[in-house]
Scaffold this motif. Structure first.
Motif, PDB file in Angstrom:
ATOM      1  N   TRP A   1      -7.298   3.016   4.758  1.00 24.75           N
ATOM      2  CA  TRP A   1      -6.840   1.610   4.018  1.00 24.75           C
ATOM      3  C   TRP A   1      -7.075   0.529   5.145  1.00 24.75           C
ATOM      4  O   TRP A   1      -6.877   0.791   6.210  1.00 24.75           O
ATOM      5  CB  TRP A   1      -5.908   1.668   2.807  1.00 24.75           C
ATOM      6  CG  TRP A   1      -5.719   0.048   2.335  1.00 24.75           C
ATOM      7  CD1 TRP A   1      -6.486   0.258   1.130  1.00 24.75           C
ATOM      8  CD2 TRP A   1      -5.668  -1.200   3.251  1.00 24.75           C
ATOM      9  NE1 TRP A   1      -6.865  -1.489   1.082  1.00 24.75           N
ATOM     10  CE2 TRP A   1      -5.771  -1.943   2.050  1.00 24.75           C
ATOM     11  CE3 TRP A   1      -4.557  -1.361   3.857  1.00 24.75           C
ATOM     12  CZ2 TRP A   1      -4.934  -3.233   2.036  1.00 24.75           C
ATOM     13  CZ3 TRP A   1      -4.262  -2.790   3.983  1.00 24.75           C
ATOM     14  CH2 TRP A   1      -4.401  -3.578   3.329  1.00 24.75           C
ATOM     15  N   ALA A   2      -7.869  -0.207   5.125  1.00 22.86           N
ATOM     16  CA  ALA A   2      -8.136  -0.819   5.616  1.00 22.86           C
ATOM     17  C   ALA A   2      -8.063  -2.634   4.766  1.00 22.86           C
ATOM     18  O   ALA A   2      -9.068  -2.590   3.867  1.00 22.86           O
ATOM     19  CB  ALA A   2      -9.040  -1.611   6.524  1.00 22.86           C
ATOM     20  N   PRO A   3      -7.437  -3.593   5.218  1.00 21.48           N
ATOM     21  CA  PRO A   3      -7.714  -5.213   4.572  1.00 21.48           C
ATOM     22  C   PRO A   3      -8.706  -5.835   4.656  1.00 21.48           C
ATOM     23  O   PRO A   3      -8.993  -5.220   5.608  1.00 21.48           O
ATOM     24  CB  PRO A   3      -6.093  -6.340   4.874  1.00 21.48           C
ATOM     25  CG  PRO A   3      -6.208  -5.424   6.635  1.00 21.48           C
ATOM     26  CD  PRO A   3      -6.761  -4.114   6.522  1.00 21.48           C
ATOM     27  N   ASP A   4      -8.440  -7.477   4.165  1.00 19.48           N
ATOM     28  CA  ASP A   4     -10.424  -8.148   4.381  1.00 19.48           C
ATOM     29  C   ASP A   4     -10.315  -9.368   4.897  1.00 19.48           C
ATOM     30  O   ASP A   4     -10.877 -10.007   5.181  1.00 19.48           O
ATOM     31  CB  ASP A   4     -10.726  -7.987   2.259  1.00 19.48           C
ATOM     32  CG  ASP A   4      -9.630  -9.084   1.732  1.00 19.48           C
ATOM     33  OD1 ASP A   4      -9.024  -9.494   2.577  1.00 19.48           O
ATOM     34  OD2 ASP A   4      -9.854  -8.797   0.868  1.00 19.48           O
ATOM     35  N   ALA A   5      -8.114  -9.071   5.183  1.00 20.97           N
ATOM     36  CA  ALA A   5      -7.703 -10.498   6.312  1.00 20.97           C
ATOM     37  C   ALA A   5      -6.292 -10.538   7.008  1.00 20.97           C
ATOM     38  O   ALA A   5      -6.326  -9.300   6.706  1.00 20.97           O
ATOM     39  CB  ALA A   5      -7.092 -11.532   5.109  1.00 20.97           C
ATOM     40  N   ALA A   6      -6.193 -11.396   8.141  1.00 21.08           N
ATOM     41  CA  ALA A   6      -5.103 -10.975   8.885  1.00 21.08           C
ATOM     42  C   ALA A   6      -3.827 -10.897   8.469  1.00 21.08           C
ATOM     43  O   ALA A   6      -4.307 -11.310   6.446  1.00 21.08           O
ATOM     44  CB  ALA A   6      -5.224 -11.759   9.922  1.00 21.08           C
ATOM     45  N   PHE A   7      -2.602 -10.701   8.572  1.00 20.95           N
ATOM     46  CA  PHE A   7      -1.206 -11.231   8.084  1.00 20.95           C
ATOM     47  C   PHE A   7      -0.299 -11.007   9.138  1.00 20.95           C
ATOM     48  O   PHE A   7      -0.348 -11.438  10.341  1.00 20.95           O
ATOM     49  CB  PHE A   7      -0.446  -9.755   7.525  1.00 20.95           C
ATOM     50  CG  PHE A   7      -1.699  -9.241   6.556  1.00 20.95           C
ATOM     51  CD1 PHE A   7      -1.351  -9.464   4.852  1.00 20.95           C
ATOM     52  CD2 PHE A   7      -2.663  -8.155   6.081  1.00 20.95           C
ATOM     53  CE1 PHE A   7      -1.632  -9.128   3.491  1.00 20.95           C
ATOM     54  CE2 PHE A   7      -3.242  -7.267   5.467  1.00 20.95           C
ATOM     55  CZ  PHE A   7      -3.299  -8.106   4.234  1.00 20.95           C
ATOM     56  N   ASP A   8       0.515 -12.391   8.141  1.00 21.14           N
ATOM     57  CA  ASP A   8       1.661 -13.104   9.286  1.00 21.14           C
ATOM     58  C   ASP A   8       2.711 -11.739   9.437  1.00 21.14           C
ATOM     59  O   ASP A   8       3.394 -11.879  10.558  1.00 21.14           O
ATOM     60  CB  ASP A   8       2.336 -14.404   9.048  1.00 21.14           C
ATOM     61  CG  ASP A   8       0.546 -15.052   8.003  1.00 21.14           C
ATOM     62  OD1 ASP A   8       0.570 -15.928   9.140  1.00 21.14           O
ATOM     63  OD2 ASP A   8       0.280 -14.740   7.108  1.00 21.14           O
TER      64      ASP A   8
ATOM     65  N   VAL B   1       0.577  -1.138  -0.025  1.00 21.85           N
ATOM     66  CA  VAL B   1       0.042   0.226   0.071  1.00 21.85           C
ATOM     67  C   VAL B   1       0.665   1.520   0.178  1.00 21.85           C
ATOM     68  O   VAL B   1       1.610   1.503   0.931  1.00 21.85           O
ATOM     69  CB  VAL B   1      -0.842  -0.069   1.612  1.00 21.85           C
ATOM     70  CG1 VAL B   1      -1.418   1.330   1.197  1.00 21.85           C
ATOM     71  CG2 VAL B   1      -1.840  -1.255   1.123  1.00 21.85           C
ATOM     72  N   ASP B   2       0.641   2.300  -0.940  1.00 18.05           N
ATOM     73  CA  ASP B   2       1.310   3.377  -1.361  1.00 18.05           C
ATOM     74  C   ASP B   2       1.017   4.405  -1.798  1.00 18.05           C
ATOM     75  O   ASP B   2      -0.320   4.658  -2.341  1.00 18.05           O
ATOM     76  CB  ASP B   2       2.730   3.124  -1.784  1.00 18.05           C
ATOM     77  CG  ASP B   2       3.573   4.345  -1.258  1.00 18.05           C
ATOM     78  OD1 ASP B   2       4.494   4.675  -1.092  1.00 18.05           O
ATOM     79  OD2 ASP B   2       3.516   5.485  -2.525  1.00 18.05           O
ATOM     80  N   LEU B   3       0.456   5.968  -0.854  1.00 15.18           N
ATOM     81  CA  LEU B   3       0.102   6.788  -1.207  1.00 15.18           C
ATOM     82  C   LEU B   3       0.482   7.142  -3.067  1.00 15.18           C
ATOM     83  O   LEU B   3      -0.812   8.241  -3.179  1.00 15.18           O
ATOM     84  CB  LEU B   3       0.933   8.003  -0.286  1.00 15.18           C
ATOM     85  CG  LEU B   3      -0.423   9.753  -0.418  1.00 15.18           C
ATOM     86  CD1 LEU B   3      -2.273   9.161  -0.035  1.00 15.18           C
ATOM     87  CD2 LEU B   3       0.642  10.535   0.177  1.00 15.18           C
ATOM     88  N   VAL B   4       1.018   7.311  -3.282  1.00 17.27           N
ATOM     89  CA  VAL B   4       2.171   7.847  -4.805  1.00 17.27           C
ATOM     90  C   VAL B   4       1.577   6.703  -5.655  1.00 17.27           C
ATOM     91  O   VAL B   4       1.101   7.169  -6.809  1.00 17.27           O
ATOM     92  CB  VAL B   4       3.218   7.866  -4.175  1.00 17.27           C
ATOM     93  CG1 VAL B   4       3.990   8.988  -6.164  1.00 17.27           C
ATOM     94  CG2 VAL B   4       3.563   9.189  -3.364  1.00 17.27           C
ATOM     95  N   GLY B   5       1.259   5.436  -5.194  1.00 22.98           N
ATOM     96  CA  GLY B   5       0.940   4.756  -6.075  1.00 22.98           C
ATOM     97  C   GLY B   5       2.177   4.518  -7.583  1.00 22.98           C
ATOM     98  O   GLY B   5       1.903   4.058  -8.235  1.00 22.98           O
ATOM     99  N   TYR B   6       3.441   4.595  -7.828  1.00 24.82           N
ATOM    100  CA  TYR B   6       5.014   4.824  -7.992  1.00 24.82           C
ATOM    101  C   TYR B   6       5.236   3.381  -8.227  1.00 24.82           C
ATOM    102  O   TYR B   6       6.281   3.194  -7.798  1.00 24.82           O
ATOM    103  CB  TYR B   6       5.346   6.106  -8.352  1.00 24.82           C
ATOM    104  CG  TYR B   6       6.638   6.441  -8.572  1.00 24.82           C
ATOM    105  CD1 TYR B   6       6.197   6.719 -10.267  1.00 24.82           C
ATOM    106  CD2 TYR B   6       8.182   6.320  -8.913  1.00 24.82           C
ATOM    107  CE1 TYR B   6       6.770   7.384 -11.412  1.00 24.82           C
ATOM    108  CE2 TYR B   6       8.637   5.980 -10.330  1.00 24.82           C
ATOM    109  CZ  TYR B   6       8.151   6.845 -11.141  1.00 24.82           C
ATOM    110  OH  TYR B   6       9.293   7.298 -12.311  1.00 24.82           O
TER     111      TYR B   6
END
Length: 228
Positions: free
Chosen positions: A107-114, A82-87
């Motif tokens: 922003w928020a995810p739809d699942a957890a992360f390791d 995830v990045d604000l600029v999107g470059y």
């Protein structure tokens, strides 16, 4: 200096600032940078699991490191940047890699992360404590969150000193640790192992993008909070 004497920016204004919306700053990193900056060997950590693993990189820059990891891990990993600029680097984009242009404060995810990482990204975020708290809540039960973070980039409403007369940095460090977060003052890192709901009770007021260089030597953002 009283916070009312400052030109504090809300998130929308801050994200339009030239200090924050910068496509050249701290963006070309590759996987070795995560070990150097965060003490995390990404591939070793993710390869150690016996299932498909998920890695989220906040403020991911061009995502070069994520491309490297996606090619190395193949279908054993799901990777999100995830990045604000999107470059972003690429195309082509390997399977299992998703890149999102968005603010990490909303922003928020739809699942957890390791694994959740943020290499020097919090320096340019307004509500740094909010992002830290949200990231901790996105972990799996044994997941790892690690980010560069300097407590001196957070100020109370009375400036560099807290309401009780103690330096704000010391007070914030105590609050982080009381909430189950590890803070490494020497290396300026915050981390957490395992999912947790964090309640720091520091209310975000806004940010100053004119604070000048931080310890990295680059211009950064100072964030102001009212302490409950």
């Amino acid at each position: 200096m009283d916070h009312r004497d400052l030109r504090l920016l809300d998130d929308d204004a801050l994200e339009r600032s030239s200090i924050v919306a910068n496509s050249d700053m701290n963006r070309e990193r590759r996987l070795p940078a995560y070990r150097r900056e965060l003490g995390v060997d990404v591939l070793a950590l993710l390869r150690g699991a016996d299932r498909v693993v998920r890695w989220l990189d906040l403020c991911c820059g061009t995502a070069n490191a994520l491309f490297e990891a996606a090619h190395a891990l193949g279908d054993r990993a799901e990777i999100v940047g995830v990045d604000l600029v999107g470059y972003f680097a690429g195309p082509p984009r390997p399977p299992g890699l998703r890149l999102v242009t968005a603010s990490v404060t909303s922003w928020a995810p739809d699942a957890a992360f390791d694994l959740i990482t943020c290499v020097h990204g919090l320096h340019y975020v307004g509500d740094k404590l909010g992002v830290i708290a949200r990231a901790a809540s996105w972990l799996t039960d044994d997941g790892l969150f690690a980010a560069n973070f300097d407590v001196r980039s957070v100020r109370s409403v009375r400036g560099v000193r807290g309401a009780d007369g103690a330096p704000a940095g010391r007070r914030l460090t105590a609050a982080l640790r009381a909430n189950g977060l590890d803070y490494d003052a020497r290396n300026r890192r915050v981390s957490r192992r395992g999912r947790k709901e964090i309640d720091l009770r520091w209310s975000y007021l806004g940010a100053d993008d004119r604070a000048g260089p931080n310890y990295t030597g680059q211009a950064a953002v100072v964030s102001y909070y009212a302490v409950g």
